[in-house]
Every structure is written in structure tokens, then in C-alpha cells.
Write a protein that holds these residues in place. Sequence first.
Motif, short mmCIF file in Angstrom:
data_model
loop_
_atom_site.label_atom_id
_atom_site.label_comp_id
_atom_site.label_asym_id
_atom_site.label_seq_id
_atom_site.Cartn_x
_atom_site.Cartn_y
_atom_site.Cartn_z
N MET A 183 0.92 -1.58 0.04
CA MET A 183 -0.13 0.20 0.04
C MET A 183 0.96 1.35 -0.08
SD MET A 183 -2.96 -0.94 2.82
CE MET A 183 -3.54 0.74 2.79
N ARG A 238 -1.59 5.81 2.74
CA ARG A 238 -3.11 5.39 2.63
C ARG A 238 -3.64 4.98 4.04
NH1 ARG A 238 -7.77 5.68 1.95
NH2 ARG A 238 -9.02 5.03 0.02
N LEU A 286 2.03 -4.12 -6.22
CA LEU A 286 0.76 -5.16 -6.34
C LEU A 286 1.20 -6.27 -7.18
CD1 LEU A 286 -2.44 -3.13 -6.17
CD2 LEU A 286 -1.60 -4.73 -4.58
N ARG A 345 0.34 -10.30 -6.81
CA ARG A 345 -0.18 -10.84 -7.61
C ARG A 345 0.20 -12.14 -7.97
NH1 ARG A 345 -1.40 -6.65 -10.78
NH2 ARG A 345 -3.01 -5.96 -9.31
N THR A 363 -3.82 -13.86 -6.82
CA THR A 363 -4.61 -12.72 -7.38
C THR A 363 -5.72 -12.22 -6.34
OG1 THR A 363 -6.15 -14.51 -8.17
CG2 THR A 363 -4.47 -13.61 -9.61
N ALA A 408 -4.06 -9.85 -3.87
CA ALA A 408 -3.68 -8.35 -4.95
C ALA A 408 -4.90 -7.82 -4.83
CB ALA A 408 -3.23 -8.88 -6.07
N ALA A 409 -6.03 -8.40 -5.32
CA ALA A 409 -7.49 -7.82 -5.32
C ALA A 409 -7.84 -6.89 -3.81
CB ALA A 409 -8.56 -8.64 -5.82
N ALA A 435 -5.54 -3.76 -3.57
CA ALA A 435 -5.97 -2.74 -4.45
C ALA A 435 -7.23 -2.29 -3.82
CB ALA A 435 -6.33 -3.47 -5.89
N TYR A 436 -8.25 -3.07 -3.23
CA TYR A 436 -9.28 -2.44 -2.82
C TYR A 436 -9.27 -1.50 -1.65
CZ TYR A 436 -14.04 -2.18 -0.56
OH TYR A 436 -15.45 -1.82 0.09
N THR A 480 -6.39 0.18 -1.16
CA THR A 480 -5.53 1.35 -1.75
C THR A 480 -6.69 2.12 -2.14
OG1 THR A 480 -3.69 0.32 -1.94
CG2 THR A 480 -3.67 2.30 -3.25
N THR A 481 -7.52 1.75 -2.92
CA THR A 481 -8.58 2.47 -3.94
C THR A 481 -9.93 3.14 -3.00
OG1 THR A 481 -9.54 0.43 -4.72
CG2 THR A 481 -7.91 1.81 -6.26
#
Length: 294
Positions: free
Chosen positions: A167, A171, A231, A235, A239, A242-243, A246-247, A249-250
Motif C-alpha cells: 500500500m 493510505r 501489487l 499478484r 490474485t 492482490a485484489a 487494491a481495494y 488502496t482505492t
Amino acid sequence: MLTVAVTGATGAQGGATARSLLAAGHRVRALTRRPDSPAADTLRTLGADVRYADFDDRGSLDTALNGADSLFAVTSFEAGIETEVRQGGSLVDAAAAARLGHVVLTSVAHADRDTGVPHYESKRAVEHHLRASGTPWTVIGPAAFMDNYAGGWTADGLREGTFAWPMPADRPLALISSRDIGAFAALALGRREDFTGRRIDIASDERTPGEMTGVLATATGRPLAYEEVPLASVRTRSTDLAAMFAYFTTTGLDVDVAGLRREFPEVGWQGFDDWAGAQDWPSILKPAPAPAHH
């Protein structure tokens, strides 16, 4: 005084829940596939009634739940998410057949939203199954586990003087310790009339990786540098994870930490610094043993 069946009793969340329930004076029926394990012996020493149960053996679940008042349910995605959905469904069905008065399911924060994270979707499916079962339910959704920072690739990095995490350094991430999950679950089980029909995401702190680096440096007594793991490299390992990162972070995990502390002070919520200060870092960070030469 309730008789509460606890799944995952030899794991982090179930073990913490069993200890909190026993401390509150309830009877604990600790369900495990390995009643002869050292972790099971520890639970017996604390006063738990250890019973054999296997999620893939419905008869063992029926026997283990017979005569219990309530259930603490935890499911695992270690064997894959299809397995988690199947096992979670079987556990819920056994709880309904046993006519339990309350099931507290531990899921994950935001599992009731469209996260696109595979192991959040499997938890969501188990949540739906529980709500449709007709059994009185409570779902708790823990944020990211503080306990993960004392093991796995994090501990490997800390040994080398880096806190490595996938991350951005600035964040914020909502965090909780397994101890607090157990304390909250025991509170919900003990006060079912206040918690039935509620789904509550829980966290006790929110920290950025940059802040965590400072806390861990203080707790371990070692200088640490933060390293953002790409990431793409996560991955290659998973995966699914990694998902999740990503969640984080976003979208991020927004949990009302201040509101939880106000509404449920009896949990005694641990901040990240409280948790880090309570870990046995010398034994966690001792060098891995060299391979034996024969």
C-alpha cells in the motif's frame, strides 16, 4: 450462563472468543478437528469442553452443536473459496437444525459490499445463507488483522530492517487485533437481545503504513524503513490478496472506530501501538534456523 460452541477454537479468532467467553463465566464447547493438539490442551486447561468437529462431516457438527445455546462461527478460505462457501453453509444448516438461539458469524469488513475480492465474496455468500436460515444472527466484520504484522512476509521484512506492505505509505487502513475480535464476539454472544439482526464492521485503530513503520520500529527497538511492495509481485503469489490490497488502496476500509469505542467501551479496544507493544518481538524476529546438514 450460556453454553457456546466455538468453531476455529484453536485459531486466532476462535481462541480469543473462547478465552473471552470463559472469562465472562460462560461454558465453552471448543470445536476442532484436532482435539489432541497442544492448542486444544491449552483450551482444556482454561476450562473449555473440547469436542471433535469437522466442517465436511455434517454428523460431527450435529453432535457437537447438540444442546448448545449459541455458536461462534468462523469460516476459512485457506482451502479455496468454494470450500469456504460449502463448509459455511453446512455449519449454518447444522446450527439451524440444532435450533440454536444465536449465531455470531465473523466475516470481514465490507464483505456486504461489491468489493470484487474473491474471499470477501465467499464470506458474503455465507452471510446470506445465515440470514436466510431463520436462526437469530449477528455478523461481525473485522478490518485488517494487526496479528498479520507479527508473521509471514511482514516478519521476514522486519528481520531485514524493512516494513514491507502493498500500500502507499500515506493510505490509512482500519485495523483490529484478534483479541478485540474475541472480546467483541463474546460481548455480542452475552447480550444477544442487543445484537441479534445486526451486522457490524469492527476496527480499533486506523493507521497509514508510514505510521505503522514508526510504531513497529519503537516496539521492536529496531530502525525500520518502509518499502511499498508492488501489487504485481503480490499478484504472482495470490490474485485474491492482490485484489484485496487494491481495494484497501482505492476504496479503503472505512470503519467508525470512534463510534465503536463510544458504544462498546467494555471491549477495551487495543490501538496498534498497544498491540505492537504487547508482542514478543525477540522470539518473533529471531533468525530462522539454518537448514540441518546430514
